[in-house]
Enzyme design. Structure first.
Site, PDB file in Angstrom:
ATOM      1  N   THR A 171      -2.172  -2.544   7.770  1.00 16.00           N
ATOM      2  CA  THR A 171      -2.138  -4.091   7.677  1.00 16.00           C
ATOM      3  C   THR A 171      -0.689  -4.298   7.615  1.00 16.00           C
ATOM      4  O   THR A 171       0.110  -3.741   6.817  1.00 16.00           O
ATOM      5  CB  THR A 171      -2.764  -4.706   6.420  1.00 16.00           C
ATOM      6  OG1 THR A 171      -4.182  -4.337   6.457  1.00 16.00           O
ATOM      7  CG2 THR A 171      -2.772  -6.125   6.335  1.00 16.00           C
ATOM      8  N   THR A 192     -10.138  11.683   4.634  1.00 15.05           N
ATOM      9  CA  THR A 192     -11.075  10.613   4.259  1.00 15.05           C
ATOM     10  C   THR A 192     -11.834  10.773   3.299  1.00 15.05           C
ATOM     11  O   THR A 192     -12.411  12.097   3.394  1.00 15.05           O
ATOM     12  CB  THR A 192     -11.800   9.797   5.553  1.00 15.05           C
ATOM     13  OG1 THR A 192     -12.108  10.920   6.377  1.00 15.05           O
ATOM     14  CG2 THR A 192     -11.069   9.119   6.371  1.00 15.05           C
ATOM     15  N   LYS A 219       4.352  -7.120   3.340  1.00 13.96           N
ATOM     16  CA  LYS A 219       4.024  -5.627   3.271  1.00 13.96           C
ATOM     17  C   LYS A 219       4.101  -5.102   4.543  1.00 13.96           C
ATOM     18  O   LYS A 219       3.882  -5.318   5.581  1.00 13.96           O
ATOM     19  CB  LYS A 219       2.803  -5.389   2.619  1.00 13.96           C
ATOM     20  CG  LYS A 219       1.594  -5.773   3.366  1.00 13.96           C
ATOM     21  CD  LYS A 219       0.267  -5.175   2.831  1.00 13.96           C
ATOM     22  CE  LYS A 219       0.247  -3.391   2.653  1.00 13.96           C
ATOM     23  NZ  LYS A 219      -0.195  -2.884   4.005  1.00 13.96           N
ATOM     24  N   THR A 224       0.939  -1.187   0.137  1.00  9.45           N
ATOM     25  CA  THR A 224       0.087   0.045   0.010  1.00  9.45           C
ATOM     26  C   THR A 224       1.025   1.230  -0.032  1.00  9.45           C
ATOM     27  O   THR A 224       1.220   1.593  -1.126  1.00  9.45           O
ATOM     28  CB  THR A 224      -0.977   0.005   1.044  1.00  9.45           C
ATOM     29  OG1 THR A 224      -0.405  -0.069   2.529  1.00  9.45           O
ATOM     30  CG2 THR A 224      -2.083  -1.142   0.953  1.00  9.45           C
TER      31      THR A 224
END
Lengths: 422, 422
Positions: free
Chosen positions: A195, A422, A184, A158
């Site tokens: 993550t 966001t 990752k 990402t």
């Protein structure tokens, strides 16, 4: 690359280094950027599968899905992973999307959907773009190759700046066994891109219970010992497949072969974990904390992790400040009983505190040491884990030892995490 | 000032608001800056004393000293506190300096040294400058007055921008009882200036065991619920003295009077704790997290604290970003069993997540709400705790409720903590 150890050697190939594994990665259009976002890792035959998941109570659908599958049977043929959307906080629809991922991959690979594990990483609360994902699985499968590890490593990223990949080979009874892995970034987690993922492959033959035990212990010493900002994610997953294609004797219980395999698995996990810490958001250096002298290894790991995750220690390192008071403070609050008059703190080769007493040291030299550990972020600079800031802490005479890794806290961390909307 | 509650009213005077207390503060030359650095709080008569200390295994000499004194007898006449040097990691010499502080103050106040409690805050690993400290105690005692609270509040500060002071009065059986307090900043701890201190005075007559129990519970709901960067200090101390000069009936066990006193003590602690969070290093806003619906209050407090201490949440708030994914992520990893399909998250009056599902909301409005909560740091701006960023989280239907307070993570936090050189 780390130096080779007599027990094993570094080999190329990542997750396709072990025999019988193929991988692929491509852009399915899940990320707005158009960057690769869909990865597939496949074993030619059913592999024994083990996994370790996030401890968070808020979990993505893929985590629950893998857990359910592996609780029923500890084997798998493939791992399908998308980046872009995390499929977390997506309710029943998220679960159905997870099932669709697995069934579609199973169809294309002509196997049972119970043989497919899945993972997702990306924005929390967003559904995966299922149409392009489903449409791209045949092409992804067509691209599978034993040279495909880098493409897969790229597609699971990402906000990571670099891919993370490693593979080792050792000999057991004169025959080679290989372990490969990709990972990752995590830790300094991007806005909602929360993550840490790692996929590990191996060609040894190992019993399922032992393989799971080895992975759990290896994760405790590696991925669970990295800390970037203390935030654990909804999607964190480590999956390890081992398919027996090395044709070495099956390892079913304790012994030299099991020890050798577990040591190598741990080494791969540690390398990947360090790569993640080094690539933390805004990081300008990798920090390695070595703690010794506690009663147990678990205590040592706890102290190491607390030091590596202290915002005060991390911002001092960013400021190239040999601030032992913050290291001592973090050690003291780790939740482990200590006698402060036994504490020794070393930064590189500079002894800052001994028997709990501040020591005279060369401040300019220590400052210069910290400066010299900075990561070279220039394009084309060699990726190296060889030059971390080393913090060494002894807390007594006990046998417990532990390590943890982290990175410094920079302006860029705040910038990356504040300026997202966001 | 917070709004008065029907149960009590806000009064001026800080630690000298309760009857029979005097205070003073001056510059003894311990700080290089020349700012005030020595504070004294004295009760006319022996007061019942309770205390709560840092849980760190690396403790300053003053913490061990107070613990030893109060373990022998739960009473004291005075608190002497210096800023500038923390007297932590100073070994046997540090202990002797602590003893000298107490004996000198006892001599000057013509009392027994067992009646003197001490506290220090400042640089870890440095000895207190004992000569100027000892030399200034007579002058400090000569300045004691019932108007001296602000001078004392000033002298205990390190990197705090503002003094923290509060006092309340209530009536028990028609007679007034007062509680006052001062505090100094913590949390976003300055380079090595690692301390949260609070000194509380009261004129009620309370039994020692009950007073200690009340203080411990109040601290659990206040000082233990603020978090700035997660680092606990070597010197954190809360001391509460109550001297009985209100001449109200002695409170020796449970009942309405005890409840009323404890509620007021808790309120004073919460006010001071919020003041500390709001004055966190680099803070641009105060964050208040309210959690409800858990099985127990302890669980709710744990979730609230985890959210308030998340670097990701804190940097999102600094970026004025209504990023519910980070709040959900922090709630999930608090170590409390949750059903994610029950989670509701509100920011101000904006519902961001309901039953674990993202809700449509006015992003611009939420962004504007966050902007409007920013602290006005202009000189002369009214200090106000009335306008925090309010994060409300419900995790189910249980009776547990809890609050926590923190501040955002700004560039200035990194700057303050990185650019210091030991």
């Amino acid at each position: 690359m780390e130096q080779d150890n007599a027990q094993w050697q570094v080999i190329p190939g990542g997750v396709t280094a072990p025999k019988g594994f193929m991988a692929a990665g491509l852009s399915a259009g899940l990320k707005a950027s158009g960057a690769p976002d869909l990865a597939l890792i496949v074993s030619e035959n059913d592999a024994i599968a083990a996994a370790v998941y996030t401890q968070s109570q808020v979990r993505a659908a893929c985590v629950d899905y893998c857990k359910q599958q592996l609780d029923e049977q500890a084997s798998a043929r493939a791992i399908l992973c998308n980046s872009g959307q995390a499929n977390a906080c997506t309710g029943q629809q998220g679960w159905e999307d997870a099932v669709t991922m697995a069934t579609t991959a199973a169809q294309v690979l002509a196997t049972n959907s119970s043989e497919i594990l899945i993972a997702s990483t990306g924005v929390i609360g967003q559904r995966i773009k299922m149409d392009p994902l489903v449409a791209h699985i045949p092409q992804l499968a067509a691209q599978l190759s034993d040279q495909g590890s880098d493409a897969a490593a790229q597609a699971i990223l990402t906000t990571d700046l670099v891919t993370k990949s490693y593979a080792l080979e050792t000999n057991v009874d004169g025959r080679p066994i290989r372990i490969g892995g990709i990972a990752k970034g995590s830790g300094m987690i991007h806005p909602n891109m929360a993550t840490m993922l790692s996929f590990i492959t191996c060609d040894a033959a190992v019993s399922p219970t032992l393989w799971q035990a080895m992975l759990s212990r290896a994760v405790d010493q590696s991925f669970n010992q990295i800390t970037v900002d203390g935030d654990t994610s909804t999607n964190d997953t480590v999956i390890a497949l081992t398919n027996g294609q090395s044709r070495t004797a099956a390892i079913t219980g304790p012994g030299p072969a099991a020890d050798q395999l577990e040591a190598m698995l741990t080494e791969v996990c540690i390398y990947l974990a360090k790569s993640i810490a080094r690539d933390g958001e805004g990081a300008t250096c990798l920090i390695e904390v070595n703690v010794s002298g506690s009663s147990t290894a678990a205590d040592a790991r706890k102290i190491a992790r607390t030091i590596a995750s202290s915002s005060l220690v991390k911002s001092a390192i960013f400021g190239r400040d040999p601030n032992w008071g913050r290291i001592a403070g973090a050690a003291g609050r780790a939740g482990v009983t200590l006698d402060q008059s036994n504490i020794m703190i070393k930064l590189g080769s500079f002894i800052l505190l001994d028997h709990g007493q501040p020591q005279p040291f060369d401040h300019q030299g220590a400052h210069a040491y910290l400066k010299a550990c900075a990561i070279d972020h220039k394009p084309g600079a060699t990726e190296s884990l060889a030059n971390p800031v080393r913090i060494t802490v002894a807390v007594g005479e006990g046998p417990g030892k532990g390590q943890a890794w982290g990175c410094d806290l920079s302006y860029d961390y705040v910038k990356i995490n504040a300026e997202y909307t966001t």
